[in-house]
Design a protein around this motif. Structure first.
Motif, mmCIF file in Angstrom:
data_model
loop_
_atom_site.group_PDB
_atom_site.id
_atom_site.type_symbol
_atom_site.label_atom_id
_atom_site.label_comp_id
_atom_site.label_asym_id
_atom_site.label_seq_id
_atom_site.Cartn_x
_atom_site.Cartn_y
_atom_site.Cartn_z
ATOM 1 N N TYR A 346 0.846 -1.187 0.000
ATOM 2 C CA TYR A 346 0.000 0.000 0.000
ATOM 3 C C TYR A 346 0.885 1.240 0.000
ATOM 4 O O TYR A 346 1.829 1.346 0.788
ATOM 5 N N ARG A 347 0.548 2.168 -0.878
ATOM 6 C CA ARG A 347 1.152 3.494 -0.867
ATOM 7 C C ARG A 347 0.015 4.475 -0.592
ATOM 8 O O ARG A 347 -0.695 4.893 -1.491
ATOM 9 N N GLY A 348 -0.206 4.758 0.699
ATOM 10 C CA GLY A 348 -1.442 5.446 1.065
ATOM 11 C C GLY A 348 -2.609 4.545 0.685
ATOM 12 O O GLY A 348 -2.628 3.358 1.023
ATOM 13 N N PRO A 349 -3.597 5.067 -0.056
ATOM 14 C CA PRO A 349 -4.732 4.241 -0.460
ATOM 15 C C PRO A 349 -4.476 3.390 -1.703
ATOM 16 O O PRO A 349 -5.350 2.623 -2.118
ATOM 17 N N VAL A 350 -3.295 3.502 -2.303
ATOM 18 C CA VAL A 350 -3.005 2.859 -3.581
ATOM 19 C C VAL A 350 -2.483 1.441 -3.364
ATOM 20 O O VAL A 350 -1.537 1.225 -2.603
ATOM 21 N N LEU A 351 -3.100 0.471 -4.042
ATOM 22 C CA LEU A 351 -2.584 -0.897 -4.076
ATOM 23 C C LEU A 351 -1.647 -1.003 -5.263
ATOM 24 O O LEU A 351 -2.012 -0.674 -6.398
ATOM 25 N N THR A 352 -0.430 -1.465 -5.007
ATOM 26 C CA THR A 352 0.584 -1.544 -6.050
ATOM 27 C C THR A 352 0.530 -2.894 -6.761
ATOM 28 O O THR A 352 -0.084 -3.856 -6.285
ATOM 29 N N LEU A 353 1.226 -2.967 -7.876
ATOM 30 C CA LEU A 353 1.486 -4.244 -8.530
ATOM 31 C C LEU A 353 2.690 -4.897 -7.839
ATOM 32 O O LEU A 353 3.290 -4.318 -6.935
ATOM 33 N N TRP A 354 3.045 -6.089 -8.238
ATOM 34 C CA TRP A 354 4.140 -6.795 -7.573
ATOM 35 C C TRP A 354 4.938 -7.607 -8.584
ATOM 36 O O TRP A 354 4.473 -7.879 -9.694
ATOM 37 N N ASP A 355 6.129 -7.972 -8.195
ATOM 38 C CA ASP A 355 6.968 -8.877 -8.976
ATOM 39 C C ASP A 355 6.852 -10.280 -8.376
ATOM 40 O O ASP A 355 6.519 -10.444 -7.211
ATOM 41 N N GLY A 356 7.155 -11.254 -9.174
ATOM 42 C CA GLY A 356 7.134 -12.629 -8.671
ATOM 43 C C GLY A 356 5.849 -13.327 -9.049
ATOM 44 O O GLY A 356 4.780 -12.715 -9.119
ATOM 45 N N PRO A 357 5.917 -14.634 -9.290
ATOM 46 C CA PRO A 357 4.757 -15.384 -9.751
ATOM 47 C C PRO A 357 3.719 -15.591 -8.658
ATOM 48 O O PRO A 357 3.978 -15.411 -7.470
ATOM 49 N N GLY A 358 2.540 -16.008 -9.070
ATOM 50 C CA GLY A 358 1.435 -16.185 -8.135
ATOM 51 C C GLY A 358 1.077 -14.859 -7.504
ATOM 52 O O GLY A 358 0.983 -13.835 -8.179
ATOM 53 N N VAL A 359 0.864 -14.859 -6.200
ATOM 54 C CA VAL A 359 0.603 -13.604 -5.492
ATOM 55 C C VAL A 359 1.884 -12.993 -4.943
ATOM 56 O O VAL A 359 1.846 -11.941 -4.302
ATOM 57 N N GLY A 360 3.011 -13.648 -5.178
ATOM 58 C CA GLY A 360 4.306 -13.063 -4.892
ATOM 59 C C GLY A 360 4.631 -12.893 -3.424
ATOM 60 O O GLY A 360 5.548 -12.149 -3.083
#
Length: 369
Positions: A346-360
């Motif tokens: 979380y960046r404040g209210p923002v959900l970020t993307l992620w690296d790595g397979p599946g849910v990472g």
């Protein structure tokens, strides 16, 4: 060893995890101060693994952590040797075997699909590509939930969340009608740039709900949804309320199953359906989303008192489908510590993307207690 054999289930572990909350989570149906969760780990014959979470919320579903863990272990025992690629058909069988244990089923479903996506080297939303008509993946904002606490603490929390960038407050209502109205009016006055989702968790009867709607009508342009104002089975009341409401009505507890969704749609009892994988199961949540979308209803997605592990599957559905307008993916922010490492942040209210397979991500304590 063939690829199919590599995807076969070698073992499934389930273990309890307690996570304290920063403040008691109080709604019209009850309160919790600790998230009583369980994590699920699937190990594959080829050496891969995947993780899921069980997050029952007794006040809403009647499930308990002890009951969910026991159910998950029973459901898991015959799955050794099956392929995680068959997770959707496994989900059907688990629903038939344990229809009243959606959280337990969900934890296993999530671990299976996470293991599959990891084995194929895909982030989960990439693995689900084609599920909907999503544009390129992008960050989204969530609301933040303000529970029913004393006025001073609610005001303090609202100010803190506002300072961190949150501009949609989900306020729990459905207790004392006058106090509910005053709380909404007070925060609307203090934070002129904030919109609201008002969630009654079945706390009103129709008379009280109409009085509440009349009282907040002057703020209707800033109220995105009124969520589950009436008892889950009162679809006639929900439909009558919807017909007169100045703001959209969302169904949450009225929709636990696909059959429930069809009843809500047929009764015209809601403008929006709130998806929650813990109340419905992962595969069936996808089916509910498709049914609501086909009927022209909007979609919200939320959770029980879930950590980032469970929430990452809901976030992946947002990214994969492009169908979901309202994000209520905030419960990890209400926890005093994070039991996961990796994955989205979380960046404040923002959900970020992620690296790595599946849910990472994986539990910080990866082995059963």
């Amino acid at each position: 060893m063939s690829i199919n054999t590599r995807l076969h289930i070698a073992s499934i572990d389930v273990w309890p995890v307690d996570v304290a909350l920063s403040d008691p989570f109080v709604i019209s149906r009850g309160a919790v101060s600790t998230a009583e969760l369980a994590f699920v780990r699937v190990r594959l014959a080829g050496g891969g693994e995947g993780f899921g979470e069980i997050a029952p919320f007794t006040a809403l579903t009647g499930e308990t952590r002890a009951g969910s863990v026991a159910a998950a272990r029973t459901l898991a025992s015959p799955l050794a040797g099956e392929s995680c690629a068959d997770w959707e058909s496994i989900a059907v069988r688990m629903r038939e075997a344990a229809p009243s244990q959606p959280a337990a089923r969900c934890g296993i479903e999530c671990a299976l699909v996470d293991a599959l996506a990891r084995a194929r080297g895909e982030r989960l939303f990439e693995h689900w590509r084609g599920l909907g008509d999503a544009p390129a993946p992008r960050e989204h904002e969530t609301d933040i939930t303000l529970p029913i606490l004393d006025a001073g603490r609610v005001d303090q929390l609202a100010a803190q969340w506002h300072a961190r960038g949150f501009r949609v407050f989900k306020m729990k209502v459905g207790g004392d009608l006058d106090a509910d109205v005053k709380r909404v009016e007070r925060l609307a006055g203090r934070h002129a740039d904030v919109d609201f989702i008002l969630d009654a968790n079945q706390g009103f009867d129709e008379t009280a709900a109409r009085a509440f709607l009349r009282a907040v009508a002057p703020l209707s342009r800033r109220i995105r949804l009124i969520e589950q104002p009436l008892a889950r089975d009162d679809l006639d009341g929900m439909a009558a309320l919807r017909a007169d409401s100045p703001v959209p009505i969302a169904a949450d507890e009225s929709v636990f199953t696909l059959e429930d969704a069809h009843r809500v749609i047929s009764a015209r009892a809601a403008d929006c359906i709130n998806l929650k994988i813990m109340k419905t199961g992962l595969a069936d949540t996808m089916a509910v989303a498709r049914a609501a979308r086909a009927a022209g209803l909007s979609l919200m997605i939320g959770g029980m008192m879930e950590s980032r592990l469970a929430m990452s599957f809901s976030w992946s559905l947002v990214l994969a489908t492009g169908w979901i307008d309202h994000l209520d993916l905030d419960t990890p922010l209400l926890m005093a510590h994070d039991p996961l490492e990796g994955g989205y942040t979380y960046r404040g209210p923002v959900l970020t993307l992620w690296d790595g397979p599946g849910v990472g991500m994986r539990p910080r304590a990866g082995d059963p207690a």
